[in-house]
Design a protein around this motif. Structure first.
Motif, short mmCIF file in Angstrom:
data_model
loop_
_atom_site.label_atom_id
_atom_site.label_comp_id
_atom_site.label_asym_id
_atom_site.label_seq_id
_atom_site.Cartn_x
_atom_site.Cartn_y
_atom_site.Cartn_z
N GLN A 1 1.61 1.54 -3.44
CA GLN A 1 0.48 2.19 -4.23
C GLN A 1 0.17 3.53 -4.20
O GLN A 1 -0.52 4.07 -4.77
N SER A 2 0.30 4.22 -2.83
CA SER A 2 0.32 5.57 -2.74
C SER A 2 0.92 6.47 -3.38
O SER A 2 0.52 7.52 -3.77
N LYS B 1 0.92 -1.04 -0.12
CA LYS B 1 0.02 0.06 -0.01
C LYS B 1 0.82 1.21 -0.03
O LYS B 1 0.48 2.29 -0.57
N ILE C 1 -1.86 4.68 6.58
CA ILE C 1 -1.86 3.16 6.08
C ILE C 1 -1.50 2.31 7.17
O ILE C 1 -1.70 1.16 7.39
#
Length: 243
Positions: free
Chosen positions: A26-27, A23, A72
């Motif tokens: 992905q950010s 993640k 996150i």
């Protein structure tokens, strides 16, 4: 420390820490230069004497990373806390608005709102949490009038040496992890397994970070630098703030 529980936690972290790292990447992958530029103060760049595209881009991306990673990892820790509690007290992720964890202990129904650290919200956000606690307790008592309900604001790290907030308890750091697990030292035992595959995952992240720096630096140079290479501050401010 209960070795069986510790082994379960070690396995959980080992199997799930990769989700956090994915993640993080992905950010970065979903980041758009025009969006982050519109959110940042262009006057600050000038005041800090940032004269190159890369300096500005790094400050933009680093600010985004700092904010995104906290959220996150906070979500990841919330899932870990729920897992730990489920193994010890049979708790579960709550379906009630504003409540993250529910479990029963000594004939008391605990409603837990999990946050990363103690300084997580402003006064209006805290009032919203208090309202959610009251609504949840009222809903539960509708079907069971004799139910004893207690509200907990659990914070995964930090301290608050005055946990009694009147309508709820605020348990931070060691107090929180001990409350959900019954283990006084769990809070310190967690730190080691979190480093599992950290080096490998961070190498992948640094590669994605470098690509984003290069990509955005090129885009910024094309859109906001003059022919001689100097930053076109007037154009940048116009893009950010013009009506």
């Amino acid at each position: 420390m209960n070795q069986t529980l510790l082994n379960l936690v070690l396995d959980y972290v080992s199997n799930n820490i990769g989700t956090f790292h994915k993640k993080r990447i992905q950010s970065l992958d979903t980041l758009k230069l025009d969006k982050v530029l519109r959110r940042k103060n262009p006057y600050l760049f000038k005041a800090k004497y940032q004269l190159t595209s890369e300096q500005i881009i790094r400050s933009l991306i680093d600010a985004h990373i700092s904010s995104a990673e906290e959220g996150i990892f906070g979500d990841w820790l919330e899932e870990l806390a729920i897992f730990v509690n489920s193994q010890v007290y049979g708790g579960k992720k709550s379906g009630i608005t504003g409540i993250d964890l529910e479990f029963d202990l000594d004939q008391i129904r605990y409603l837990v709102s999990i946050k990363s650290g103690p300084n997580w919200g402003n006064s209006s956000q805290i009032k919203k949490m208090e309202s959610d606690f009251k609504t949840a307790a009222k809903t539960l008592r509708t079907s069971n009038s004799g139910l004893i309900v207690k509200a907990i604001n659990g914070c995964c790290y930090g301290r608050d040496n005055k946990p009694d907030k009147g309508d709820y308890l605020k348990l931070c750091g060691q107090r929180f992890w001990e409350f959900i697990s019954g283990e006084e030292e769990l809070y310190s035992e967690l730190i080691e397994p979190l480093g599992h595959t950290a080096k490998t995952n961070d190498d992948l992240y640094q590669e994605a970070y470098a690509k984003m720096i290069n990509k955005f630096t090129i885009e910024f140079g094309k859109d906001f630098c003059k022919a001689d290479g100097a930053i076109d501050w007037e154009k940048l401010v116009h893009f950010n703030s013009a009506k």
